[in-house]
Scaffold this motif. Sequence first.
Motif, mmCIF file in Angstrom:
data_model
loop_
_atom_site.group_PDB
_atom_site.id
_atom_site.type_symbol
_atom_site.label_atom_id
_atom_site.label_comp_id
_atom_site.label_asym_id
_atom_site.label_seq_id
_atom_site.Cartn_x
_atom_site.Cartn_y
_atom_site.Cartn_z
ATOM 1 N N VAL A 78 1.010 -0.929 -0.062
ATOM 2 C CA VAL A 78 -0.032 -0.015 0.039
ATOM 3 C C VAL A 78 0.685 1.372 -0.378
ATOM 4 O O VAL A 78 1.741 1.258 1.226
ATOM 5 C CB VAL A 78 -1.011 0.136 1.056
ATOM 6 N N THR A 79 1.194 1.860 -1.165
ATOM 7 C CA THR A 79 1.794 3.071 -1.204
ATOM 8 C C THR A 79 0.921 4.186 -1.166
ATOM 9 O O THR A 79 0.191 4.439 -1.876
ATOM 10 C CB THR A 79 2.640 3.334 -2.638
ATOM 11 N N ILE A 80 1.725 5.707 -0.042
ATOM 12 C CA ILE A 80 0.621 6.924 -0.298
ATOM 13 C C ILE A 80 1.190 7.399 -1.280
ATOM 14 O O ILE A 80 2.643 7.819 -1.746
ATOM 15 C CB ILE A 80 1.046 7.769 0.663
ATOM 16 N N GLU A 81 0.101 8.303 -2.607
ATOM 17 C CA GLU A 81 1.216 8.500 -3.694
ATOM 18 C C GLU A 81 1.687 9.985 -3.055
ATOM 19 O O GLU A 81 2.236 10.428 -3.491
ATOM 20 C CB GLU A 81 0.332 8.219 -4.844
ATOM 21 N N ASN A 82 0.137 10.829 -3.295
ATOM 22 C CA ASN A 82 0.451 12.171 -2.908
ATOM 23 C C ASN A 82 -0.534 12.425 -1.621
ATOM 24 O O ASN A 82 -1.313 11.920 -1.489
ATOM 25 C CB ASN A 82 0.100 12.862 -4.293
ATOM 26 N N ILE A 83 -0.152 13.595 -1.063
ATOM 27 C CA ILE A 83 -1.564 14.442 -0.437
ATOM 28 C C ILE A 83 -1.462 15.860 -0.717
ATOM 29 O O ILE A 83 -0.524 16.213 -1.057
ATOM 30 C CB ILE A 83 -0.992 14.303 1.445
ATOM 31 N N GLU A 84 -2.713 16.189 -0.203
ATOM 32 C CA GLU A 84 -3.381 17.341 -0.581
ATOM 33 C C GLU A 84 -3.488 18.491 0.269
ATOM 34 O O GLU A 84 -4.516 17.274 1.018
ATOM 35 C CB GLU A 84 -4.701 17.583 -1.970
ATOM 36 N N VAL A 85 -2.890 19.429 0.533
ATOM 37 C CA VAL A 85 -3.517 19.900 1.707
ATOM 38 C C VAL A 85 -3.095 21.427 1.687
ATOM 39 O O VAL A 85 -3.336 22.381 0.783
ATOM 40 C CB VAL A 85 -1.375 19.839 2.837
ATOM 41 N N MET B 1 -7.183 30.860 1.180
ATOM 42 C CA MET B 1 -6.851 29.771 1.820
ATOM 43 C C MET B 1 -6.330 28.869 0.486
ATOM 44 O O MET B 1 -6.880 29.339 -1.071
ATOM 45 C CB MET B 1 -8.246 28.722 2.167
ATOM 46 N N LYS B 2 -5.182 28.401 0.393
ATOM 47 C CA LYS B 2 -4.462 27.838 -0.759
ATOM 48 C C LYS B 2 -4.039 26.249 -0.927
ATOM 49 O O LYS B 2 -3.795 26.048 0.508
ATOM 50 C CB LYS B 2 -3.049 28.786 -1.218
ATOM 51 N N SER B 3 -4.529 25.709 -1.494
ATOM 52 C CA SER B 3 -4.599 24.067 -0.749
ATOM 53 C C SER B 3 -2.821 23.451 -1.741
ATOM 54 O O SER B 3 -2.637 24.346 -3.362
ATOM 55 C CB SER B 3 -5.586 23.233 -1.858
ATOM 56 N N ARG B 4 -2.242 22.670 -2.007
ATOM 57 C CA ARG B 4 -1.035 22.253 -2.980
ATOM 58 C C ARG B 4 -1.369 20.733 -2.359
ATOM 59 O O ARG B 4 -2.119 20.167 -1.099
ATOM 60 C CB ARG B 4 -0.116 23.115 -2.599
ATOM 61 N N THR B 5 -0.974 19.819 -3.628
ATOM 62 C CA THR B 5 -0.620 18.489 -3.760
ATOM 63 C C THR B 5 0.677 18.322 -3.379
ATOM 64 O O THR B 5 1.618 18.543 -4.179
ATOM 65 C CB THR B 5 -1.528 18.079 -4.483
ATOM 66 N N ILE B 6 0.931 17.347 -2.362
ATOM 67 C CA ILE B 6 2.774 16.549 -2.107
ATOM 68 C C ILE B 6 2.755 15.719 -2.697
ATOM 69 O O ILE B 6 2.083 14.903 -2.406
ATOM 70 C CB ILE B 6 2.706 16.906 -1.191
ATOM 71 N N LYS B 7 3.465 15.346 -3.359
ATOM 72 C CA LYS B 7 4.139 14.069 -3.926
ATOM 73 C C LYS B 7 4.558 13.175 -2.784
ATOM 74 O O LYS B 7 5.218 13.303 -2.407
ATOM 75 C CB LYS B 7 5.042 14.012 -5.201
ATOM 76 N N VAL B 8 4.321 12.121 -2.696
ATOM 77 C CA VAL B 8 5.122 10.997 -1.391
ATOM 78 C C VAL B 8 5.356 9.933 -1.685
ATOM 79 O O VAL B 8 6.629 10.484 -1.065
ATOM 80 C CB VAL B 8 3.525 10.947 0.272
ATOM 81 N N ASP B 9 5.043 9.106 -1.851
ATOM 82 C CA ASP B 9 5.135 7.431 -2.714
ATOM 83 C C ASP B 9 5.501 7.390 -1.460
ATOM 84 O O ASP B 9 7.007 7.118 -1.558
ATOM 85 C CB ASP B 9 6.469 7.811 -3.774
ATOM 86 N N TYR B 10 5.254 6.995 -0.092
ATOM 87 C CA TYR B 10 5.820 6.016 0.364
ATOM 88 C C TYR B 10 4.692 5.088 1.029
ATOM 89 O O TYR B 10 3.507 4.687 1.116
ATOM 90 C CB TYR B 10 5.326 7.040 2.000
ATOM 91 N N LEU B 11 5.466 4.144 0.784
ATOM 92 C CA LEU B 11 5.281 2.671 1.629
ATOM 93 C C LEU B 11 4.456 2.759 2.999
ATOM 94 O O LEU B 11 5.617 2.614 3.533
ATOM 95 C CB LEU B 11 6.171 2.118 1.322
ATOM 96 N N ALA B 12 3.555 2.284 2.948
ATOM 97 C CA ALA B 12 2.386 2.563 4.822
ATOM 98 C C ALA B 12 3.612 0.279 5.366
ATOM 99 O O ALA B 12 2.985 -0.363 3.999
ATOM 100 C CB ALA B 12 1.517 2.362 4.511
#
Lengths: 89, 429
Positions: A78-85, B1-12
Amino acid sequence: MHEFSLIKALIRKISSIALEQHASKVISVTVKLGALSHISPDHLREHFVHASQGTISEGAQLHINILNDINVPMAQDVTIENIEVIENS
Amino acid sequence: MKSRTIKVDYLARVEGEGALYVKIKDNTVVDIKFKIFEPPRFFEAFLRGRTYNEAPDITARICGICPIAYQMSSVHAMEDAFGVAVDGQLRALRRLIYCGEWIESHVLHVYMLHAPDFLGYPDAIQMAKDHPDIVQRGLQLKKAGNDLVALLGGREIHPINVRVGGFYKVPTRQELAPVAEKLKWARDAALETVRWTATLHFPDFEQDYEFVALRHPEEYPFNEGRLVSNKGLDISVHDYDNHFIEEHVQHSNALHSVQKGRGSYFVGPLARYNLNFDKLSPLAQETARSVGLSNVCRNPFQSIIIRSVEVLYACDEALRIIEQYEKPDKPALEIKPHAAVGYGCTEAPRGILYHRYRIDDEGVILDAQIVPPTSQNQKTIENDLWQFIPQHIKLPNDQLTLQCEQAIRNYDPCISCATHFLKLTIDRV
């Protein structure tokens, strides 16, 4: 049987990224669900709703990209691709 | 208010199934919570509406390390309900398959999980680099147990040959012969294991526990006996519910078992040994004494030696059973179900495993209760930590975590399969 621990790790990671990025709120989370990841999208969603309560991710939309290929190396993950903040103003 | 998408690619990742929360105020421990995250698994509910003869195969799925324990407690409970007593060679074969399970389960814990703690390695893989011979001996010894379970159970993990009344198929003497050869080697290796574990360094830590185990008039307990303790308990398995109760605590998904009006108690190898030392084989008794153990051991860290003594006993007992074995005429007794309640309690590697079933006239399970050893030890584990942590309160967090993991691992709790299962939170206020 490992869902709880998995989701906790996921929420913790999201919270730490949000903190690093000085975000005030997480609006959405996109995850990639491997074909052999031992958790169904519905199950993942249900756990996410519970585990995110009281965190910066509470109320965030969960987008799940379901992978069907069992032969890719990440098929079990299970991979987190991106999050929107929302950024702190 | 400004939103932004952050690329993560982290394996849980799964980060462990247990956590320990410790609160310290003015250098005094004020709160300890040992949490088990593993969610409830609802096996007792799955069993409702299934037939009595499905219980051994359904409950075996509860644990991949001790499926035989679940099979044995369930078949004995069903036979208790229907008034059937399995004896002679079929009874002996049940002890034999249990020997196999004790060997594989104990050896896994002694060599792969507990020994690395004592020797300062993060896991058995790292330990193997410096101690290849020891780790190989452990693997081979475990295999002797696996072979026994595979021969009698049909396969090593989640065996399928156990049934209410006996077995589906029983082995011939010829089929047992090659396993006996391996067990002779295993008995020597087990003896070496006792000697080796006795050389490890043990923290000075003894508590006044109430030990609870089965006791049988003639043998070291596997499947039968009365439930006894070193503080006066002596009851039939039928009376279990009158003396023990499962409590839900908010911080854990595993129920805490306590003795009514008396609190926590201790089950497992140490309890069995302390209450049944006189029933160990002469070789096991002699070996225990030769490494300096007396007939009572109250230091849970020394459970690694006691487990090794039990492996030695299991090899010895298995060889005795094989030597006296003659193939029974029928692999199982006939069972005629009727409405009844049945109770079973057997000695799983980690301690007593209690099953109770209510059955209707058709043999359908109306309700089931299963109390595994880890939930019975959970309160004792917390109590140990209340005593143990103050002695090590000045250690840095990473070292304290290792010490606490080791203290918890003394009980071989079901969550210990994860090498680093513990997330320690110290809250100094």
